[in-house]
Write a protein that holds these residues in place. Structure first.
Motif, PDB file in Angstrom:
ATOM      1  N   LEU A 197      29.497  38.777  60.843  1.00 51.22           N
ATOM      2  CA  LEU A 197      28.504  39.382  59.961  1.00 51.22           C
ATOM      3  C   LEU A 197      27.198  39.532  60.711  1.00 51.22           C
ATOM      4  O   LEU A 197      26.957  38.884  61.737  1.00 51.22           O
ATOM      5  CB  LEU A 197      28.285  38.543  58.692  1.00 51.22           C
TER       6      LEU A 197
ATOM      7  N   THR B 128      22.923  39.806  59.810  1.00 47.45           N
ATOM      8  CA  THR B 128      21.920  39.671  58.753  1.00 47.45           C
ATOM      9  C   THR B 128      20.875  40.768  58.917  1.00 47.45           C
ATOM     10  O   THR B 128      20.913  41.537  59.860  1.00 47.45           O
ATOM     11  CB  THR B 128      21.205  38.310  58.842  1.00 47.45           C
TER      12      THR B 128
ATOM     13  N   LEU C  42      32.506  34.702  53.954  1.00 48.85           N
ATOM     14  CA  LEU C  42      31.066  34.708  53.732  1.00 48.85           C
ATOM     15  C   LEU C  42      30.615  33.380  53.119  1.00 48.85           C
ATOM     16  O   LEU C  42      29.617  32.787  53.526  1.00 48.85           O
ATOM     17  CB  LEU C  42      30.749  35.871  52.789  1.00 48.85           C
TER      18      LEU C  42
ATOM     19  N   TYR D 210      30.991  30.508  55.625  1.00 57.52           N
ATOM     20  CA  TYR D 210      30.032  30.674  56.709  1.00 57.52           C
ATOM     21  C   TYR D 210      28.631  30.263  56.264  1.00 57.52           C
ATOM     22  O   TYR D 210      27.907  29.564  56.973  1.00 57.52           O
ATOM     23  CB  TYR D 210      30.021  32.123  57.235  1.00 57.52           C
ATOM     24  N   ALA D 211      28.265  30.718  55.055  1.00 55.90           N
ATOM     25  CA  ALA D 211      26.931  30.389  54.537  1.00 55.90           C
ATOM     26  C   ALA D 211      26.754  28.875  54.461  1.00 55.90           C
ATOM     27  O   ALA D 211      25.729  28.318  54.860  1.00 55.90           O
ATOM     28  CB  ALA D 211      26.739  31.037  53.168  1.00 55.90           C
TER      29      ALA D 211
ATOM     30  N   LEU E 240      26.443  27.421  58.022  1.00 55.55           N
ATOM     31  CA  LEU E 240      25.218  27.849  58.687  1.00 55.55           C
ATOM     32  C   LEU E 240      24.021  27.060  58.168  1.00 55.55           C
ATOM     33  O   LEU E 240      23.155  26.626  58.935  1.00 55.55           O
ATOM     34  CB  LEU E 240      25.001  29.350  58.447  1.00 55.55           C
ATOM     35  N   LEU E 241      24.003  26.847  56.852  1.00 50.63           N
ATOM     36  CA  LEU E 241      22.870  26.127  56.274  1.00 50.63           C
ATOM     37  C   LEU E 241      22.877  24.650  56.665  1.00 50.63           C
ATOM     38  O   LEU E 241      21.839  23.998  56.651  1.00 50.63           O
ATOM     39  CB  LEU E 241      22.849  26.296  54.750  1.00 50.63           C
TER      40      LEU E 241
ATOM     41  N   LEU F 245      17.491  28.770  56.913  1.00 50.98           N
ATOM     42  CA  LEU F 245      18.021  30.129  56.778  1.00 50.98           C
ATOM     43  C   LEU F 245      18.455  30.489  55.352  1.00 50.98           C
ATOM     44  O   LEU F 245      19.089  31.509  55.138  1.00 50.98           O
ATOM     45  CB  LEU F 245      19.216  30.321  57.723  1.00 50.98           C
ATOM     46  N   HIS F 246      18.073  29.660  54.350  1.00 47.10           N
ATOM     47  CA  HIS F 246      18.659  29.898  53.027  1.00 47.10           C
ATOM     48  C   HIS F 246      18.312  31.257  52.426  1.00 47.10           C
ATOM     49  O   HIS F 246      19.028  31.799  51.620  1.00 47.10           O
ATOM     50  CB  HIS F 246      18.331  28.766  52.062  1.00 47.10           C
ATOM     51  N   ASN F 247      17.166  31.827  52.821  1.00 54.84           N
ATOM     52  CA  ASN F 247      16.802  33.128  52.246  1.00 54.84           C
ATOM     53  C   ASN F 247      17.239  34.318  53.087  1.00 54.84           C
ATOM     54  O   ASN F 247      16.951  35.457  52.743  1.00 54.84           O
ATOM     55  CB  ASN F 247      15.296  33.204  52.022  1.00 54.84           C
ATOM     56  N   VAL F 248      17.914  34.033  54.176  1.00 61.33           N
ATOM     57  CA  VAL F 248      18.385  35.112  55.043  1.00 61.33           C
ATOM     58  C   VAL F 248      19.431  35.940  54.289  1.00 61.33           C
ATOM     59  O   VAL F 248      20.288  35.395  53.612  1.00 61.33           O
ATOM     60  CB  VAL F 248      18.978  34.495  56.324  1.00 61.33           C
ATOM     61  N   THR F 249      19.320  37.276  54.397  1.00 61.58           N
ATOM     62  CA  THR F 249      20.261  38.111  53.662  1.00 61.58           C
ATOM     63  C   THR F 249      21.246  38.796  54.602  1.00 61.58           C
ATOM     64  O   THR F 249      20.923  39.116  55.735  1.00 61.58           O
ATOM     65  CB  THR F 249      19.532  39.190  52.846  1.00 61.58           C
ATOM     66  N   VAL F 250      22.438  38.991  54.078  1.00 63.01           N
ATOM     67  CA  VAL F 250      23.526  39.543  54.877  1.00 63.01           C
ATOM     68  C   VAL F 250      23.527  41.061  54.758  1.00 63.01           C
ATOM     69  O   VAL F 250      23.547  41.613  53.675  1.00 63.01           O
ATOM     70  CB  VAL F 250      24.885  39.003  54.386  1.00 63.01           C
ATOM     71  N   GLN F 251      23.479  41.694  55.905  1.00 64.94           N
ATOM     72  CA  GLN F 251      23.422  43.148  55.889  1.00 64.94           C
ATOM     73  C   GLN F 251      24.820  43.770  55.882  1.00 64.94           C
ATOM     74  O   GLN F 251      25.073  44.721  55.198  1.00 64.94           O
ATOM     75  CB  GLN F 251      22.662  43.605  57.139  1.00 64.94           C
TER      76      GLN F 251
ATOM     77  N   GLN G 222      29.239  43.070  57.011  1.00 61.57           N
ATOM     78  CA  GLN G 222      30.350  42.245  57.498  1.00 61.57           C
ATOM     79  C   GLN G 222      31.349  43.156  58.168  1.00 61.57           C
ATOM     80  O   GLN G 222      31.465  44.312  57.791  1.00 61.57           O
ATOM     81  CB  GLN G 222      31.096  41.649  56.300  1.00 61.57           C
TER      82      GLN G 222
END
Lengths: 320, 399, 260
Positions: B244, B246, B295, B298-299, B302-303, B309-315, B317
């Motif tokens: 993915l 971001t 997803l 992974y989230a 990753l956290l 990175l909790h507010n990072v958004t996924v662009q 996949q």
């Protein structure tokens, strides 16, 4: 014996071409047709409907019907269906038609087929072909239960013949109150003499290749000279180069004119879905690999800024 | 006319060499055949578009901190070729040698990492073990506390590792090959390989038959199909691998970070996006679809590493296909029974890193018709002769 | 404000759609939330962010629909209802009937959804639902303003301009995708989605029998899907515009009968 009720649409008191297409279609299929005419100061159009083959014309002419209103229009159409004994209701797939078709159907307790591009009628058996999946596929559908058939038909799917007005047999409908929960306040219109996208037989459209408002304005006079409506891709409208009313595509207006000229449009799927029903597509693009060329009958690989003046010269020559 | 990076050509009825597969391996092979060996009458046949497969779907991480001697030397050559590639091909490949962390979360994994560091150093590859405070110094946002389920115990740090722009590698090899006279034929599908009396005679494609005496298969995903055409069985199992990207953020992550325990690797591009990859999916599959399950897990992982990175958004996949070999090493090989046929496949999750060395050595093998020492260990028949090159310990994530 | 957003999971139409023997091939298809419904989710989230309240997603269909719902929850919706339903053939009328049953006894101020689903492109269900629930409808909105718990002003893209409509809630509203740009799910959102409440119902939980479901509960059916006759690329003109354009126009007039 099937009987069709055509829901007529007008603009500035005049019938719109897609409505005439529907009446011409009914005539070509030897179907008995009547029509319902709703709006403000529209009564005069009843004779033209009659000229196009409409038997009775059910008229609701009222100042309160100037702007489209779901609740009032639904009540009026349902009233006209009841009075006429129609077995089919045909609408156009305009924004009005899209809003009204399902509501009328549900009011009458039946289903509907929308945005139909091909209609086959054998008595009460109807087979309709309609695009789906962003026009990547077409589906063939039919009604499975008895009862009224409510169908909306895509503008330009059928031709409108020429016809002259005749004295109409009109029936006045009583004007409903409308739903008190909804207040249609106003309509924001940009005044223009431009031809509407879904009525035009020629559309001249611009895309990102124009580079900006100036580029769009550079192409626009050609539309006027060709008697064409002026369209634009989503990219152009989202960037604010042209107002959204010009947008051609699934989100804007779906068009199927005789001729579609695409200047600097690469051909994103949503755009192709909105114009691939055009009879002849002409694409002008610098990028020889642009997807628009895959659907174009005539593809000119070149610079639109050089091509437009030549177009203008040639069009002037044809006119003379 | 727009100037093209490479040209379209009419297909000739014969070439000296036909390379099947227009990815980084195929194009690099063509490029080095032309450049190092002066063989230029070459066709690269690509079923879709160049870079459509793994070359365009990987996470563009380069490193050479492998576990076996064969692997370390091979990937070290590859990394060194990468270092000079931008200069050589006159193309900005955006290679950032930012350093590469492999995190250890258990005593066992720390032992394995320590062994790798020792092997690497013995063979001249820069690798070292760092403890958590040293990691924290270089990755200030990482959580080295004992709160996560898998606390960080240390890391293998590999300074020459880094990231590169993967499409640029494909395009520049294509341009380099094209400039030297190689023909690239896209949208051309191989239907059969013609063999007579144990010798390659040509390739049948959907656009006609090409006569040639040498065929190199640089195909991924479909390697087994191609090799079946000449009667060779490959021990490959194809798994999807999901990744993915971001939306973009200001630069904060200046090194590649991998955790095999957490099935994670990530890096930040020059544009600011985080490119995140996972282990391979557990089931063999040819579908390149993305799943929500990936997803979600992974989230969560990753956290654990980077709580900020909790507010990072996924662009976006996507998924690619990985041809896994039993020993996690590639297959680059001549074939005894079919003279003039060469296999280059089994690149699992390690293919992009190896592309330059793969092309270099495959080209040498084709030109000299004998196996270079560098890749002698990667023969296709090692699986029946029980001479495996076990690289599982150096796979980025626990596959 | 309590908002229910019916969403539909559709094949990603940006990718290749295959047909075999008149049916759409589902194998290998990647399913997504219909893009207009994503716009509706975003619109609903913006409304509840301003006025408080919750966004409830409603999905009808097989097990895979729960993925679409979880993606919507990851965007920020608060809870979801999944009517687990092996669709067979169900038309817009049939879906609207099921939705009307789901709404029975629920507390909501607004039903907000996409103007059409990306697979059928029919645009019928929402208005039918409005009629069955005897609610006012406004379709194809491009903006809203004067947000309040009992009403708002909506801007509908009509045929002749933008219609400005004041509406009292509850109501059914459908959105055009120029309303907003749907947000992307954040890492935290993706994780939290797993823990958000998802109510799974069967049609029989809704008191619906076989006669109200599938083809029996529908008014229309699809006989077959086909690839449309694809347009073939026509003639190309390359070179100097002063030569290619007159050539093309000459052909347009002689072959295609262009008249201006």
């Amino acid at each position: 014996m099937p009987k069709v009720l055509v829901v007529a649409e007008t603009k500035n008191g005049e019938l719109k071409k897609p409505t005439l297409e529907l009446l011409s279609l009914a005539k070509s299929m030897n179907l008995q047709a009547e029509s319902v005419l709703i709006g403000k100061e529209v009564s005069s159009q009843a004779d033209l409907l009659a000229g196009y083959g409409s038997g009775k014309v059910y008229v609701a002419d009222d100042a309160g019907l100037e702007i489209y209103n779901t609740s009032k229009y639904t009540t009026l159409v349902a009233d006209a269906v009841g009075q006429s004994g129609a077995t089919q209701v045909w609408l156009t797939s305009s924004e009005t038609g899209r809003d009204l078709t399902p509501r009328v159907a549900a009011r009458m307790g039946v289903g509907a087929l929308s945005d139909v591009t091909e209609l086959e009628i054998d008595g009460d058996n109807i087979t309709a072909t309609r695009p789906c999946m962003a026009t990547k596929l077409v589906q063939q559908c039919r009604f499975t239960k008895d009862g009224l058939r409510v169908i909306s038909i895509r503008a330009g799917a059928y031709e409108a013949e020429e016809a002259s007005p005749q004295t109409a047999d009109t029936v006045s409908l009583s004007i409903p109150e409308g739903d008190a929960r909804v207040e249609v306040r106003d309509i924001q219109v940009e005044e223009s003499n431009e031809i509407e996208l879904n009525e035009a037989s020629i559309v001249v459209s611009v895309g990102r290749g124009t580079g900006g408002t100036e580029g769009c304005d550079f192409v626009k006079p050609l539309a006027g000279e060709m008697g064409a409506a002026f369209g634009a891709s989503r990219a152009v409208c989202d960037a604010g180069w042209m107002p959204h009313k010009h947008q051609v595509g699934q989100t804007g207006t779906v068009v199927s004119p005789d001729f579609y000229f695409a200047f600097g449009i690469s051909g994103a799927i949503q755009h192709l879905a909105g114009m691939s029903g055009s009879k002849v597509i002409v694409a002008i693009n610098k990028d020889a690999e642009a997807p628009i060329f895959k659907v174009a009958d005539y593809g000119i690989v070149g610079d639109l800024f050089k091509a437009v003046p030549v177009f203008q010269e040639e069009v002037a020559k044809i006119k003379n | 006319m727009t100037e093209r990076m490479w040209n379209n050509h009419e297909m000739r009825s014969s070439y000296d060499v036909v390379i099947i597969g227009g990815g980084a391996h195929g194009l690099a092979t063509a490029y080095y055949l032309a450049k190092n060996h002066g063989i230029t009458n070459i066709a690269v046949i690509e079923q879709k578009f160049i870079g459509y497969g793994g070359s365009g779907r990987n996470t563009a991480i380069l490193r050479s901190n492998y576990r076996t001697e064969e692997g370390i030397l091979f990937y070290d050559q590859s990394l060194k070729l990468y270092e000079d590639l931008a200069q050589e091909l006159d193309y900005n490949l955006m290679f950032s040698q930012q350093g590469h962390f492999t995190l250890g979360h258990s005593t066992a994994s720390m032992q394995a990492l320590t062994t790798r560091a020792a092997y690497n150093r013995a063979l001249g590859v820069n690798s070292t073990i760092l403890d958590p405070p040293e990691i924290k110094k270089m990755l200030p946002e990482i959580d080295i506390s004992n709160h996560p389920r898998y606390p960080i115990m240390g890391a293998l740090y590999h300074p020459p590792g880094g990231i590169i722009r993967h499409d640029a590698v494909v395009w520049s090899y294509a341009r380099g090959a094209d400039q030297r006279g190689v023909h690239i034929h896209q949208l051309t599908e191989v239907q059969d390989i013609l063999v007579e009396n144990g010798e390659v005679r040509g390739v049948k494609t959907n656009r006609g038959t090409i006569h040639c005496k040498q065929v190199v298969s640089c195909v991924a995903g479909w390697s087994s199909e191609i090799c079946k055409m000449v009667g060779i069985k490959l021990p490959l199992v194809t798994h999807p691998l999901q990744a993915l990207v971001t939306t973009d953020y200001k630069p904060w992550l200046h090194h590649v970070v991998v955790s095999s325990t957490l099935h994670i690797y990530l890096s930040q591009t020059d544009r600011g996006e985080l490119v995140c990859g996972n282990g391979i999916d557990h089931y063999p599959h040819y579908g390149m679809r993305s799943t929500l399950g990936f997803l979600e897990s992974y989230a969560a992982h990753l956290l654990e590493l980077f709580p900020i990175l909790h507010n990072v958004t996924v662009q976006r996949q996507w998924a690619g296909l990985c041809d896994m070999t039993p020993d996690y090493s590639p297959i680059i090989s001549m074939v005894d029974d079919v003279d003039g046929f060469y296999i280059n496949c089994g690149w699992g999750t390690w293919g992009f890193k190896g592309s330059p060395a793969s092309g270099w050595n495959t080209a040498q093998m084709v030109a000299e018709r004998k196996t270079p020492d560098m890749i002698a260990a990667f023969r296709h028949d090692r699986y029946v002769k029980n001479r495996l090159v076990g690289e599982k310990a150096a796979a980025s994530v626990g596959n | 404000m309590e908002i229910i957003v019916p969403i539909r999971q559709v094949p990603d139409v940006a990718l290749n759609i295959r047909v075999n023997e008149g049916k759409v091939v589902e194998d290998g298809v990647s399913f997504v939330i219909s893009s207009w419904d994503e716009t509706a989710i975003e619109g609903a989230l913006q409304m509840t962010e301003e006025l408080g309240g919750e966004v409830t997603l409603l999905g009808i269909g097989p097990e895979r629909v729960s993925e679409a719902l979880r993606k919507g929850l990851a965007m920020g919706a608060h809870k979801a209802i999944h009517v687990l339903y092996e669709e067979g053939q169900t038309d817009s009328f049939g879906y609207a009937k099921i939705m009307a049953k789901v709404m029975e006894g629920r507390n909501y101020d607004l039903i907000l959804t996409g103007k059409q689903a990306q697979d059928t492109d029919a645009g019928l269900t929402a208005s039918m639902l409005a009629e069955f629930l005897d609610l006012p409808q406004v379709t194809n909105i491009i903006r809203f303003s004067d947000l309040a718990v009992d009403g708002m002003t909506l801007y509908r893209k009509g045929d002749h301009g933008t219609e400005v409509i004041g509406i009292k809630l509850p109501a059914v509203v459908t959105v055009n995708d120029s309303l907003n740009e749907p947000r992307l799910a954040s890492m935290r959102g993706i994780m939290m989605a797993k823990k958000k409440p998802m109510e799974t119902l069967s049609p029989s939980d809704l008191g619906m029998g076989a006669e109200e479901l599938g083809l029996q509960g529908s008014m229309t059916e699809v006989l077959k899907f086909e690839k449309p006759e694809s347009r073939k690329e026509g003639e190309r003109f390359e070179g100097d515009e002063t030569e290619t354009v007159p050539m093309a126009i000459q052909k347009l007039v002689s072959e295609a009968k262009l008249a201006v």
